[in-house]
Design an enzyme around this catalytic site. Structure first.
Site, short mmCIF file in Angstrom:
data_model
loop_
_atom_site.label_atom_id
_atom_site.label_comp_id
_atom_site.label_asym_id
_atom_site.label_seq_id
_atom_site.Cartn_x
_atom_site.Cartn_y
_atom_site.Cartn_z
N HIS A 210 7.11 11.75 11.58
CA HIS A 210 8.49 11.32 11.31
C HIS A 210 9.41 12.53 11.23
CE1 HIS A 210 8.41 12.58 7.08
NE2 HIS A 210 7.27 11.90 6.91
N CYS A 236 2.29 13.18 5.46
CA CYS A 236 2.70 12.91 6.85
C CYS A 236 2.99 14.22 7.57
CB CYS A 236 3.94 12.03 6.86
SG CYS A 236 3.67 10.38 6.19
#
Length: 260
Positions: A210, A236
């Site tokens: 992301h 992430c």
């Protein structure tokens, strides 16, 4: 005349003695050289070649589900398998194989072997595997060492970008993964962390590619964006907006993700 004859005979005797000594010395040197070569040959024939010990890969358990502080080990690489053991937080375990998608084959203390989820085992290195940049049409390879993502299409590098993996206590799992179906969105705000994400794409459970974080109003958080290129996330893989958007727009479900 008599003296000259004596001198001549003495000279001849010395010359003969010198030749004999020279021959004896030469023969001795040749003999020593033969013995030395023979010893070397014998030593070489009798020596045992060194056998390289197989490399051992170790990991440390950390229950990323944050439930009971332990993880299950299955007889196959699936939740549908039978549980053959459990490992507790911070327990070390030997990794014997990197398995798709998101698993390690492990060896327990009693010598039995099973499968544990890669998202719950942090490690400096993973065991070798056969997957590479040619394993699917698109392959994404992220390397912790240089915090770099490389995207390959049909084996050719089409995009490269710095990123940010998780810090050690909220690590990004290493191993073989794939882009998962139904795990893609243009925007999401996570109340728990107080950050917004653009162009997120999932590769295993809660783990995503992301953008760098935004605030609730959609403004980029500058101090977080400046951390690109060093571990900084909650697990992430953070990327500049353009790299995150490239994945969101182009990378299909089932594409291979390799994280080292």
């Amino acid at each position: 005349m008599k003296n000259r004859k004596v001198i001549f005979l003495l000279t001849m005797a010395l010359m003969v003695t010198g030749c004999v000594l020279k021959e004896d010395t030469q023969q001795k040197e040749e003999k020593e050289e033969i013995i030395t070569e023979s010893q070397i040959d014998t030593e070489q024939e009798g020596s045992t070649p060194e056998v390289e010990e197989p490399k051992i890969y170790m990991g440390q358990v950390l229950d990323t589900n944050e439930t009971d502080g332990e993880i299950n080990v299955y007889d196959i690489n699936s939740y549908k398998g039978n549980i053959i053991g459990t490992l507790e937080d911070y327990e070390e375990v030997e990794l014997i194989e990197t398995v798709p998608f998101g698993w390690f084959k492990v060896r327990l203390e009693d010598g039995s072997e099973g499968y544990a989820e890669a998202i719950s085992i942090r490690t400096e290195e993973i065991p070798p595997h056969e997957y590479n940049k040619d394993s699917s049409e698109y392959v994404l390879i992220f390397t912790h060492e240089d915090q770099t993502l490389k995207i390959f299409k049909n084996g050719d590098l089409v995009k490269e970008s710095l990123g940010s993996s998780g810090v050690w206590d909220s690590f990004t799992p290493k191993g073989i993964f794939e882009i998962e179906d139904g795990r893609r969105g243009e925007w999401s705000y996570i109340e728990r962390f107080g950050v917004g994400l653009k162009y997120w794409v999932g590769f295993r459970w809660i783990y995503l590619f992301h953008s760098t974080p935004f605030d609730k109003d959609g403004n980029i958080i500058v101090e977080e964006a400046e951390k690109i290129g060093e571990p900084a996330s909650h697990g992430c893989i953070r990327l500049p907006v353009d790299a995150a958007k490239y994945i969101y727009d182009n990378i299909p479900v089932g594409s291979i993700v390799l994280i080292y």
